[in-house]
Motif scaffolding. Structure first.
Motif, PDB file in Angstrom:
ATOM      1  N   LEU A  10       0.826  -1.214   0.000  1.00  0.00           N
ATOM      2  CA  LEU A  10       0.000   0.000   0.000  1.00  0.00           C
ATOM      3  C   LEU A  10       0.865   1.270   0.000  1.00  0.00           C
ATOM      4  CD1 LEU A  10      -2.972  -0.876   2.399  1.00  0.00           C
ATOM      5  CD2 LEU A  10      -3.097  -0.330  -0.039  1.00  0.00           C
ATOM      6  N   VAL A  11       1.981   1.232   0.763  1.00  0.00           N
ATOM      7  CA  VAL A  11       2.875   2.404   0.802  1.00  0.00           C
ATOM      8  C   VAL A  11       3.413   2.697  -0.602  1.00  0.00           C
ATOM      9  CG1 VAL A  11       5.149   3.209   1.579  1.00  0.00           C
ATOM     10  CG2 VAL A  11       3.535   2.261   3.241  1.00  0.00           C
ATOM     11  N   THR A  15       2.524   6.012  -2.666  1.00  0.00           N
ATOM     12  CA  THR A  15       3.639   6.867  -3.099  1.00  0.00           C
ATOM     13  C   THR A  15       3.502   7.202  -4.577  1.00  0.00           C
ATOM     14  OG1 THR A  15       5.127   5.856  -1.476  1.00  0.00           O
ATOM     15  CG2 THR A  15       6.156   7.043  -3.303  1.00  0.00           C
ATOM     16  N   ILE A  16       3.257   6.170  -5.373  1.00  0.00           N
ATOM     17  CA  ILE A  16       3.150   6.379  -6.826  1.00  0.00           C
ATOM     18  C   ILE A  16       1.956   7.274  -7.160  1.00  0.00           C
ATOM     19  CG2 ILE A  16       2.698   5.213  -9.036  1.00  0.00           C
ATOM     20  CD1 ILE A  16       4.286   2.804  -7.860  1.00  0.00           C
ATOM     21  N   LEU A  17       0.821   7.024  -6.495  1.00  0.00           N
ATOM     22  CA  LEU A  17      -0.375   7.833  -6.773  1.00  0.00           C
ATOM     23  C   LEU A  17      -0.167   9.298  -6.357  1.00  0.00           C
ATOM     24  CD1 LEU A  17      -3.290   5.427  -5.737  1.00  0.00           C
ATOM     25  CD2 LEU A  17      -2.571   6.092  -8.049  1.00  0.00           C
ATOM     26  N   THR A  18       0.446   9.505  -5.181  1.00  0.00           N
ATOM     27  CA  THR A  18       0.688  10.874  -4.707  1.00  0.00           C
ATOM     28  C   THR A  18       1.617  11.607  -5.671  1.00  0.00           C
ATOM     29  OG1 THR A  18       0.623   9.963  -2.473  1.00  0.00           O
ATOM     30  CG2 THR A  18       1.303  12.251  -2.681  1.00  0.00           C
ATOM     31  N   TYR A  19       2.687  10.920  -6.074  1.00  0.00           N
ATOM     32  CA  TYR A  19       3.636  11.540  -6.992  1.00  0.00           C
ATOM     33  C   TYR A  19       2.960  11.866  -8.322  1.00  0.00           C
ATOM     34  CZ  TYR A  19       7.596  12.238 -10.060  1.00  0.00           C
ATOM     35  OH  TYR A  19       8.459  12.768 -10.978  1.00  0.00           O
ATOM     36  N   ALA A  20       2.197  10.890  -8.846  1.00  0.00           N
ATOM     37  CA  ALA A  20       1.521  11.107 -10.132  1.00  0.00           C
ATOM     38  C   ALA A  20       0.553  12.282 -10.027  1.00  0.00           C
ATOM     39  CB  ALA A  20       0.779   9.840 -10.553  1.00  0.00           C
ATOM     40  N   GLY A  21      -0.143  12.373  -8.893  1.00  0.00           N
ATOM     41  CA  GLY A  21      -1.099  13.468  -8.696  1.00  0.00           C
ATOM     42  C   GLY A  21      -0.399  14.812  -8.660  1.00  0.00           C
ATOM     43  N   SER A  61       3.462   8.804   2.497  1.00  0.00           N
ATOM     44  CA  SER A  61       2.783   7.503   2.464  1.00  0.00           C
ATOM     45  C   SER A  61       3.201   6.650   3.654  1.00  0.00           C
ATOM     46  CB  SER A  61       3.129   6.755   1.175  1.00  0.00           C
ATOM     47  OG  SER A  61       2.864   7.583   0.081  1.00  0.00           O
ATOM     48  N   LEU A  62       4.488   6.730   4.003  1.00  0.00           N
ATOM     49  CA  LEU A  62       5.019   5.913   5.098  1.00  0.00           C
ATOM     50  C   LEU A  62       4.332   6.252   6.426  1.00  0.00           C
ATOM     51  CD1 LEU A  62       7.239   3.774   5.392  1.00  0.00           C
ATOM     52  CD2 LEU A  62       8.787   5.594   6.116  1.00  0.00           C
ATOM     53  N   ILE A  63       3.866   7.483   6.549  1.00  0.00           N
ATOM     54  CA  ILE A  63       3.171   7.881   7.778  1.00  0.00           C
ATOM     55  C   ILE A  63       1.663   7.665   7.641  1.00  0.00           C
ATOM     56  CG2 ILE A  63       2.588   9.866   9.233  1.00  0.00           C
ATOM     57  CD1 ILE A  63       5.460  10.926   8.443  1.00  0.00           C
ATOM     58  N   ALA A  64       1.109   8.104   6.520  1.00  0.00           N
ATOM     59  CA  ALA A  64      -0.353   8.081   6.359  1.00  0.00           C
ATOM     60  C   ALA A  64      -0.896   6.653   6.224  1.00  0.00           C
ATOM     61  CB  ALA A  64      -0.751   8.915   5.143  1.00  0.00           C
ATOM     62  N   PHE A  68      -3.741   4.970   8.748  1.00  0.00           N
ATOM     63  CA  PHE A  68      -5.113   4.644   8.351  1.00  0.00           C
ATOM     64  C   PHE A  68      -5.349   3.130   8.363  1.00  0.00           C
ATOM     65  CE2 PHE A  68      -5.004   9.017   6.794  1.00  0.00           C
ATOM     66  CZ  PHE A  68      -6.217   9.456   7.267  1.00  0.00           C
ATOM     67  N   TYR A  69      -4.312   2.367   8.036  1.00  0.00           N
ATOM     68  CA  TYR A  69      -4.424   0.901   8.092  1.00  0.00           C
ATOM     69  C   TYR A  69      -4.750   0.467   9.522  1.00  0.00           C
ATOM     70  CZ  TYR A  69      -3.272  -3.996   7.121  1.00  0.00           C
ATOM     71  OH  TYR A  69      -3.329  -5.356   6.971  1.00  0.00           O
ATOM     72  N   SER A  70      -4.055   1.079  10.497  1.00  0.00           N
ATOM     73  CA  SER A  70      -4.294   0.729  11.908  1.00  0.00           C
ATOM     74  C   SER A  70      -5.688   1.151  12.353  1.00  0.00           C
ATOM     75  CB  SER A  70      -3.252   1.413  12.801  1.00  0.00           C
ATOM     76  OG  SER A  70      -1.961   1.059  12.375  1.00  0.00           O
ATOM     77  N   PHE A  71      -6.117   2.335  11.901  1.00  0.00           N
ATOM     78  CA  PHE A  71      -7.464   2.798  12.256  1.00  0.00           C
ATOM     79  C   PHE A  71      -8.492   1.738  11.890  1.00  0.00           C
ATOM     80  CE2 PHE A  71      -6.521   7.618  11.649  1.00  0.00           C
ATOM     81  CZ  PHE A  71      -5.833   7.609  12.847  1.00  0.00           C
ATOM     82  N   VAL A  72      -8.320   1.167  10.710  1.00  0.00           N
ATOM     83  CA  VAL A  72      -9.341   0.259  10.179  1.00  0.00           C
ATOM     84  C   VAL A  72      -9.151  -1.170  10.705  1.00  0.00           C
ATOM     85  CG1 VAL A  72     -10.296  -0.755   8.067  1.00  0.00           C
ATOM     86  CG2 VAL A  72      -9.624   1.662   8.122  1.00  0.00           C
ATOM     87  N   VAL A  73      -7.954  -1.717  10.537  1.00  0.00           N
ATOM     88  CA  VAL A  73      -7.738  -3.141  10.824  1.00  0.00           C
ATOM     89  C   VAL A  73      -7.651  -3.417  12.325  1.00  0.00           C
ATOM     90  CG1 VAL A  73      -6.166  -5.090  10.449  1.00  0.00           C
ATOM     91  CG2 VAL A  73      -6.611  -3.461   8.610  1.00  0.00           C
TER      92      VAL A  73
END
Ligand code: CUA
Length: 342
Positions: A10-11, A15-21, A61-64, A68-73
């Protein structure tokens, strides 16, 4: 282990999506200098910026993602009142989050130094232009040709070195399209090396808060072909030569040289100081309520001691005295010039 793999993937994806955006929204204005370069140009500013952007996206990404993964899982299930698992330190994790950022910092220190060395390299045939900053305008002197201008004209693909100083406070020379920014400091000369590569109109803006009209400290920067630059230089030389023949012409040249137009427009526009347009012979209201006729005596006094009689709406004045800058004859020439503005 399953969680680590999922978060790891996911990280990378985020990362790729944030950079592309971020890449798609054109964060930077067009690159117009050799020093700005491009993201594939090793050592250029845009190359360095691009790698910083990649790392920023990764760190985000490494922080976010784990958060959020912990919030949910790992959220608390309904009815679960038990304590969380007890943990005490993780040596491997601590070594990893110490060593990896250290490597990254050293890598970027090296890249930054490499890039700085690259963009500070001066050509032997660099053209020298003197820059003077003052509240609130820029004045450019072309020593090779002997004239002053409030517009900076540059021939394309020619390296120039700007030798910059300030007459009052600290300013900062910044043309976003060139990418380089350099402080302009009273009492010393700072250099700004740039090779414009893209013909077009730009603007130098002051990037250091320097007073009430800091926001307005913008002058035109024109990058043009060598032929057009030569035409412009010839025009300026001719204008200066013709103007030097008459007192009012000399006054106009002095107004450019001393940056008067930074605060006093000649077309009626309201700037930091009263416009010169139509001011000679007019009645003006002073800050203390008196009304005075603008004549030679008032202008001379205002140039030598700007605080003596401040015009209403422009008080307190930020104008310095020009007593040590202008001679009596020069002031007379400037007055002759002001008389023509109507
Ligand atoms: Cu000069 Cu801000």
């Amino acid at each position: 282990m399953r969680h680590y793999v999922t978060v790891g993937i996911l990280v990378i994806v985020v990362t790729i999506l944030t950079y592309a955006g971020l890449y798609s929204v054109d964060l930077l204005p067009v690159a117009a200098s050799l020093q700005a370069g491009s993201i594939n140009d090793v050592g250029s500013i845009d190359w360095l910026w691009n790698w910083e952007l990649v790392v920023m996206c990764f760190l985000f990404s490494l922080i976010a993602v784990p958060m959020f993964y912990s919030f949910v899982v790992f959220r608390r299930r309904k009815g679960d009142t038990s304590d969380g698992e007890h943990m005490e330190g993780n040596t491997n994790l601590e070594i990893a989050w110490t060593v990896l950022p250290l490597i990254l910092v050293f890598a970027f220190a090296y890249m930054g130094a490499y890039s700085l060395g690259d963009i500070r390299r001066m050509d032997l045939d660099a053209m020298s232009i003197k820059v003077r900053a003052q509240q609130f305008t820029w004045t450019f002197e072309y020593p090779e040709y002997g004239f002053f201008s409030n517009e900076l004209h540059l021939p394309v693909d020619q390296q120039v070195v700007l030798k910059m100083t300030s007459t009052d406070v600290i300013h900062s020379f910044w043309v976003p399209e060139f990418r380089i920014k350099q402080d302009v400091v009273p009492g010393r000369i700072t250099e700004y090396i740039v090779t414009p590569t893209l013909i077009g109109p730009y603007e130098v803006r002051c990037a250091e808060l320097c007073g009430t009209s800091h926001y307005n400290m913008e002058n035109a920067v024109i990058v043009e072909s060598r032929a057009n630059f030569d035409i412009w230089v010839a025009e300026q030389v001719a204008i200066a030569a013709a103007a030097a023949q008459t007192p009012e012409g000399q006054g106009q040249l002095l107004a450019v040289k001393n940056g008067c137009s930074g605060c006093h427009s000649v077309d009626g526009t309201r700037l930091t100081g009263p416009t010169w347009f139509g001011i000679y012979g007019a009645d003006v209201e002073l800050a203390d309520g008196r009304t005075i006729v603008v004549d030679d005596a008032f202008i001379i006094e205002s140039i030598l001691d700007p605080k003596a009689k401040e015009v209403a709406g422009f008080s307190p004045t930020s104008m310095p005295t020009y007593a040590t800058v202008l001679t009596e004859e020069e002031i007379a020439n400037i007055i002759a010039y002001i008389k023509t503005l109507r």
